[in-house]
Enzyme design. Structure first.
Site, PDB file in Angstrom:
ATOM      1  N   LYS A  79      -4.308  -8.281   7.506  1.00  9.30           N
ATOM      2  CA  LYS A  79      -5.708  -8.198   7.070  1.00  9.30           C
ATOM      3  C   LYS A  79      -5.992  -9.154   5.915  1.00  9.30           C
ATOM      4  CE  LYS A  79      -5.559  -3.697   6.270  1.00  9.30           C
ATOM      5  NZ  LYS A  79      -4.220  -3.244   6.679  1.00  9.30           N
ATOM      6  N   ARG A 106     -10.384   3.971   5.061  1.00  7.36           N
ATOM      7  CA  ARG A 106      -9.081   4.374   5.573  1.00  7.36           C
ATOM      8  C   ARG A 106      -9.046   5.836   5.993  1.00  7.36           C
ATOM      9  NH1 ARG A 106      -5.736   0.235   2.911  1.00  7.36           N
ATOM     10  NH2 ARG A 106      -3.536   0.518   3.363  1.00  7.36           N
ATOM     11  N   ARG A 112       7.976  -9.066   3.180  1.00 10.56           N
ATOM     12  CA  ARG A 112       6.961  -9.368   2.171  1.00 10.56           C
ATOM     13  C   ARG A 112       7.462  -9.029   0.765  1.00 10.56           C
ATOM     14  NH1 ARG A 112       1.137  -6.671   3.183  1.00 10.56           N
ATOM     15  NH2 ARG A 112       2.104  -4.819   2.335  1.00 10.56           N
ATOM     16  N   ARG A 150       6.768  -6.542  -1.455  1.00 11.35           N
ATOM     17  CA  ARG A 150       5.961  -5.962  -2.526  1.00 11.35           C
ATOM     18  C   ARG A 150       6.670  -4.686  -2.987  1.00 11.35           C
ATOM     19  NH1 ARG A 150       0.215  -5.207  -0.260  1.00 11.35           N
ATOM     20  NH2 ARG A 150       0.767  -3.017  -0.183  1.00 11.35           N
ATOM     21  N   ARG A 156       3.794   5.036   5.096  1.00 12.46           N
ATOM     22  CA  ARG A 156       2.481   4.393   5.231  1.00 12.46           C
ATOM     23  C   ARG A 156       2.064   4.285   6.690  1.00 12.46           C
ATOM     24  NH1 ARG A 156       4.175  -0.233   1.897  1.00 12.46           N
ATOM     25  NH2 ARG A 156       2.500  -1.508   2.728  1.00 12.46           N
TER      26      ARG A 156
HETATM   27  P1  ADP Z   1      -1.206  -2.078   3.122  1.00  6.94           P
HETATM   28  O1  ADP Z   1      -2.337  -2.488   4.018  1.00  6.94           O
HETATM   29  O2  ADP Z   1       0.001  -2.920   3.262  1.00  6.94           O
HETATM   30  O3  ADP Z   1      -0.885  -0.603   3.160  1.00  6.94           O
HETATM   31  P2  ADP Z   1      -2.964  -2.232   0.804  1.00  6.94           P
HETATM   32  O4  ADP Z   1      -2.819  -3.304  -0.199  1.00  6.94           O
HETATM   33  O5  ADP Z   1      -4.169  -2.217   1.652  1.00  6.94           O
HETATM   34  O6  ADP Z   1      -1.625  -2.352   1.631  1.00  6.94           O
HETATM   35  O7  ADP Z   1      -2.848  -0.785   0.110  1.00  6.94           O
HETATM   36  C1  ADP Z   1      -1.805  -0.461  -0.765  1.00  6.94           C
HETATM   37  C2  ADP Z   1      -1.917   1.012  -1.179  1.00  6.94           C
HETATM   38  O8  ADP Z   1      -3.150   1.213  -1.883  1.00  6.94           O
HETATM   39  C3  ADP Z   1      -1.977   2.021  -0.028  1.00  6.94           C
HETATM   40  O9  ADP Z   1      -0.682   2.384   0.422  1.00  6.94           O
HETATM   41  C4  ADP Z   1      -2.730   3.183  -0.684  1.00  6.94           C
HETATM   42  O10 ADP Z   1      -1.892   3.929  -1.527  1.00  6.94           O
HETATM   43  C5  ADP Z   1      -3.738   2.479  -1.564  1.00  6.94           C
HETATM   44  N1  ADP Z   1      -5.040   2.256  -0.876  1.00  6.94           N
HETATM   45  C6  ADP Z   1      -5.589   1.051  -0.535  1.00  6.94           C
HETATM   46  N2  ADP Z   1      -6.780   1.211   0.070  1.00  6.94           N
HETATM   47  C7  ADP Z   1      -6.994   2.553   0.134  1.00  6.94           C
HETATM   48  C8  ADP Z   1      -8.036   3.372   0.656  1.00  6.94           C
HETATM   49  N3  ADP Z   1      -9.127   2.847   1.254  1.00  6.94           N
HETATM   50  N4  ADP Z   1      -7.915   4.733   0.547  1.00  6.94           N
HETATM   51  C9  ADP Z   1      -6.852   5.279  -0.051  1.00  6.94           C
HETATM   52  N5  ADP Z   1      -5.830   4.571  -0.551  1.00  6.94           N
HETATM   53  C10 ADP Z   1      -5.894   3.228  -0.484  1.00  6.94           C
END
Ligand code: ADP
Length: 182
Positions: A13, A88, A127, A129, A140
């Site tokens: 994304k 989400r 990756r 992170r 996740r």
């Molecule tokens: P990825 O897509 O690899 O999971 P993101 O950078 O989108 O990584 O998100 C990292 C973390 O941030 C998620 O695992 C969650 O804990 C939190 N997060 C991000 N966006 C949301 C959301 N819309 N609702 C709840 N938690 C979120």
């Protein structure tokens, strides 16, 4: 235009968002990036969010919805938004619809990047992170299936969903997204 980039962790994304936001002249809002910035600045929100992020759990809807609302009202809505990592949950999707409606806007397209689990795990592990360790990744992906995937049906029924194969090269995926929007 309000465009949502949807897909599991590791679907690409963020990579696709970088190019799309320029091509379509949209403001890119990545909830993951915004949260990581809050964590590094040790803000109140960052401190609250960190424990969820480290565990691979979702940050609470209340925190996320408040955070996105602030970003939407503090930006010029004329330009349109590219949302990445939000919504989400179904509650977040409904809250987004409400927020947009009060600004006479709506979600126009939801691009869903389709990638199978084995490729996702491989990509996330490479990756590196801090939340990309084996255990957190597994969590996740479970959280994605249980809490996030139902959103696809929500957008399918509103006619905004576009499914794109996400395991091709970055350039091919980008080209396919772009032509699906025309
Ligand atoms: P990825 O897509 O690899 O999971 P993101 O950078 O989108 O990584 O998100 C990292 C973390 O941030 C998620 O695992 C969650 O804990 C939190 N997060 C991000 N966006 C949301 C959301 N819309 N609702 C709840 N938690 C979120």
């Amino acid at each position: 235009m309000i465009l949502v980039l949807f897909g599991p962790p590791g679907a690409g994304k963020g990579t696709q968002a970088d190019e799309l936001k320029d091509k379509l002249n949209l403001i890119h809002l990545s909830t993951g990036d915004i949260l990581r910035e809050e964590v590094s600045k040790e803000t109140e929100l960052g401190i609250l969010a960190k424990k969820f992020m480290d565990a691979g759990e979702l940050v609470t809807d209340e925190l996320i919805i408040g955070m996105i609302k602030n970003k939407i009202v503090s930006n010029d809505t004329d330009k349109g938004f590219l949302l990445d990592g939000f919504p989400r949950t179904i509650s977040q999707a409904k809250a987004l619809d409400e927020m947009l409606k009060s600004n006479s806007l709506q979600v126009n397209h939801v691009v869903s990047l389709e990638v199978n689990d084995s490729i996702l795990i491989e990509r996330l592990l490479s990756r590196g992170r801090s939340d990309d360790n084996e255990e957190t990744i597994k969590n996740r992906l479970d959280v994605y299936k249980n809490q996030t995937l139902p959103i696809k049906e929500y957008y399918k029924s509103s006619g905004t969903l576009i499914e794109i194969k996400g395991d091709d090269s970055v350039e091919t995926v980008s080209k396919n997204i772009f032509s699906s929007l025309k």
